[in-house]
Design a protein around this motif. Structure first.
Motif, short mmCIF file in Angstrom:
data_model
loop_
_atom_site.label_atom_id
_atom_site.label_comp_id
_atom_site.label_asym_id
_atom_site.label_seq_id
_atom_site.Cartn_x
_atom_site.Cartn_y
_atom_site.Cartn_z
N UNK A 118 0.81 -1.29 0.06
CA UNK A 118 -0.09 -0.06 -0.12
C UNK A 118 0.81 1.20 -0.04
N UNK A 119 2.13 1.12 0.24
CA UNK A 119 2.95 2.32 0.60
C UNK A 119 3.92 2.27 -0.98
N UNK A 120 3.43 1.58 -1.71
CA UNK A 120 4.15 1.64 -3.25
C UNK A 120 5.17 0.53 -3.22
N UNK A 121 5.46 -0.28 -2.28
CA UNK A 121 6.45 -1.48 -2.48
C UNK A 121 6.26 -2.32 -3.82
N UNK A 289 -4.45 3.92 8.67
CA UNK A 289 -3.88 4.50 7.20
C UNK A 289 -2.69 3.55 6.83
N UNK A 290 -3.18 2.67 5.76
CA UNK A 290 -2.22 1.85 5.35
C UNK A 290 -1.02 2.26 4.55
N UNK A 291 -1.51 3.37 3.99
CA UNK A 291 -0.28 4.18 2.94
C UNK A 291 0.68 4.87 3.58
#
Length: 307
Positions: A118-121, A289-291
């Motif tokens: 979710x953070x772009x990994x 807030x997963x991101x």
């Protein structure tokens, strides 16, 4: 020295009456609390021989900590176990101990943020879960049938400000956080129920859990630690909840326990996925807030045998 003869390069002698914890870090360091010793290291480039003890104090037990090194820890874990086993045999012989006087614990854990994607990994991790002894057998390294094994998952959830939102908190009360923890416990119970988890614990009292094989399944709080005894042969439903209404903790901890049926090759991954799904279900319930915020999960596998 036996450890060097067996090709072991990161070995620590500990005699300080503290619980030993091992964690990953790019920077090698050791931190001590009143009851715990934390050893942070990176398997790829850290190694040392060192001792931690006070010669004026007679301790309850001596621990020798062997830390795996290299890049392919899982692939080489059976070989590493065998090196440690042989080194322990030599040490036992050298100091004149009877057979089976030393307990050898093989602890392995896998740590990750369940919301890394979710953070772009971009990278995903593929990991086949098997009980350690079963995995070692496939690598042609037999383990004594007399060993015991446990598996559990711990999720560490920071007490983020958003968890407090929507909860009725009366800071003038002697127990201001009762409704907050009731809300958290309700979301935890729902997440376990939805994902068919029937053996778990919710810890929100500021103590740090350590889990061991225990046929009597004793649970005991002592200072900064909570001991949780687990008998994987017991498949009965059981939940453990600890929170104190007058204390706002920094971190919530969810612990999910595997029973014997979960440790079979076909069910192992299912158990881990159920635990992860339960944490995600909880996070949805509390609008996490997963991101931006982490929830760190550690999948623990332990075996113990006498040497």
């Amino acid at each position: 020295m036996s450890v060097e003869e067996h090709g072991l390069s990161h070995v620590i002698f500990v005699a300080n009456n503290r619980l030993v914890r091992v964690r990953y870090s790019g920077e090698q360091q050791v931190l001590h609390t009143e009851q715990q010793s934390f050893f942070f290291y990176c398997p790829e480039h850290n190694s040392t021989f060192k001792g931690y003890f006070d010669g004026a104090i007679r301790v309850r037990k001596i621990k020798i900590l062997f830390l795996a090194t290299g890049q392919e820890l899982k692939v080489n874990s059976a070989k590493f176990h065998n090196k440690v086993y042989q080194a322990i045999k030599d040490i036992s012989t050298a100091i004149g101990l009877a057979e089976n006087e030393i307990k050898l614990r093989d602890h392995q854990h896998l740590t990750f943020d369940i919301f890394a994607k979710d953070k772009g990994g971009a990278n995903t991790l593929s990991h086949t879960f098997r009980e350690i002894a079963d995995r070692y057998e496939s690598q042609r390294q037999s383990i004594s049938s007399a060993h015991t094994s446990i598996t559990y998952v711990i999720a560490s959830i920071p007490m983020a400000r958003r968890l407090l939102k929507g909860a009725d908190i009366d800071y003038l009360s002697d127990e201001p956080f009762t409704k907050l923890y009731q809300k958290i416990e309700s979301a935890f119970n729902k997440s376990c129920q939805v994902n068919k988890i029937d053996q778990a614990a919710l810890l929100a009292n500021g103590v740090s859990p350590f889990v061991r094989y225990d046929e009597n399944e004793v649970a005991n709080v002592s200072g900064e630690l909570i001991y949780i005894g687990v008998n994987p042969n017991n498949a009965e439903t059981r939940f453990c909840v600890h929170w104190e209404a007058d204390k706002l903790v920094d971190t919530l901890r969810f612990v999910f326990f595997a029973d014997k049926s979960d440790e079979t090759h076909h069910n192992y991954g299912k158990f881990v996925n159920q635990a992860i799904a339960a944490v995600i279900e909880f996070s949805d319930e509390v609008d996490w807030k997963k991101e931006s915020d982490d929830i760190i999960v550690r999948v623990h596998q332990h075996i113990m045998l006498n040497v």
